[in-house]
Design a protein around this motif. Sequence first.
Motif: not given
Length: 392
Positions: A283-285, A287-290, A292, A323
Motif C-alpha cells: 500500500d505504501c508503494v 499510493t505514491h505512484v502517479e 489512482q 518497487e
Amino acid sequence: MSVNFILVTISYLSSLIANVIVLLGAVSLFTWLEKETERNFIARHRNLVLCAMGISFIVLAYGEAWTNGHSSSNLIGFHWTYLNVVIVAVYNLLLRVKTKWILALTLVLTAAWMLATRPLAVVTAGMYAKLVFVMVLECGVYRFADQIQKTAAMYFVDFTIFSAGCLWLGPNLYTQQSLDAWARQIIALVVLEFAVFWYGRTLYRQNIKLEQFRHDAEFDDLTGVHSFGVFNRDLLRLFNTFKTDQQAYSLYALDVDHFKHINDTYGHLAGNEVLKAISHEIDCVVTHVEYQTRLYRTGGEEFTVILQAIKPDAKRAEEISREIQRAINQLRFTFDGQDVRVTISLGAANVLPDDANYLDSYKRADQFLYTSKRSGRNAITLRGRTLARDVS
C-alpha cells in the motif's frame, strides 16, 4: 362539550399529527442526503443540496402560512402559521448544515418573514429589536453547532432559548393568542422537537450500524485493505467504463511465496503478522505512484492492485513492480528466535479491447502470477514476459 371545543381539538390534533409526519419525512430525506455516496452530484455538492432542501422546506412553510392567512376567515391559534414547524426546521438546519449559505439565507428569510407579515407602517422599534435578537440567536446556533450537539441537555437548553426568542417575536406578527392557545402552541412545539430529536438520533444510530456493516463487508479484518467483494465490484465498473471511453487499467496480482511453510512452521499468528506487514508495504508503494490505485486482498495470501487510467508504458509498469518487490524483500521477521525473510511472485496484465468479460484481465494477471511461481518464485511476469531477477 361545546362545538367550538370540538372544532379546536380536531383542528389542533390534526395539524399536530400532520406537522409531525411532515417533519419526520423531511428528517428522513435530509439524513439520506447527508449519507448518499452513489450519486456524484450529491457527493460533490452535498452542502449546497442540503442548504437548498432546507431553505425550500422553510419557504414552503412560510408560503402555507401566508396562504392560510389570506384564504381563511376562521383561524384558530397559531398552528395555521406553521410557526412551530419553522422554529424546529431552522434550529436543526443551522446545527446540521456546514455552510455559511444556510446562515445567510436563514437570516434573510427571518427578516422577510416579519416584513411580509406586517405592513412597514406598523413595524415598531421594539419589533425590530426582537427581530435582531432572533437573528443573533440564529448566528449563535450556527457558530456553536458542534458544542450544542455534544449532549442532549445542551441541545434542548439551546433550543429552549432559541424557540423562546421566536415565540417572543411571534405575537407581534400575528393576532394575539389566549392562554389556552399559548398552552397548545408550546405543547405542540415540545412534541414536534422531541419527535425530530428522537427520530434523528434513531436514524443516526442506524447509520452507524450500517456503516459498520459496510466497512466489515468492504475491508479485510486482518490487513485493513479492500475485500474481494469490493474488488469484484470495482473491476466490473472499470471494465464497463473501459468499453465506453477506453480508459485503460492494469492489474497486479501478488502472492506470498512459501506462505504455507511459514504458517506450518511458526503458526498462524506469525502468518498474520507477515500478511499485515506485506499489505502495508504494498500500500505504501502504490499510493505514491502517479495513478489512482487500490489494494485488495483477493485470497488467503494473495493481493491484487488495480491501477486506473494508466498509460501503456511497459517501462513504468516494470518500475512499479520492482518497487513493490524490493519493499517486500526488505522486510525482516523474527519467529521462535529465527530470522525470516519473505518474497512475492507477481503477475501483471492490462485490460484489452478484445476482453469479452470483466474477469478476463484478472485471469491473465493470475496466469502470469503462476508463470512467476513456476519460474522459481520471487519473480515478476508482465504481460506474459518474465523479467530478469533484480540483483540490486
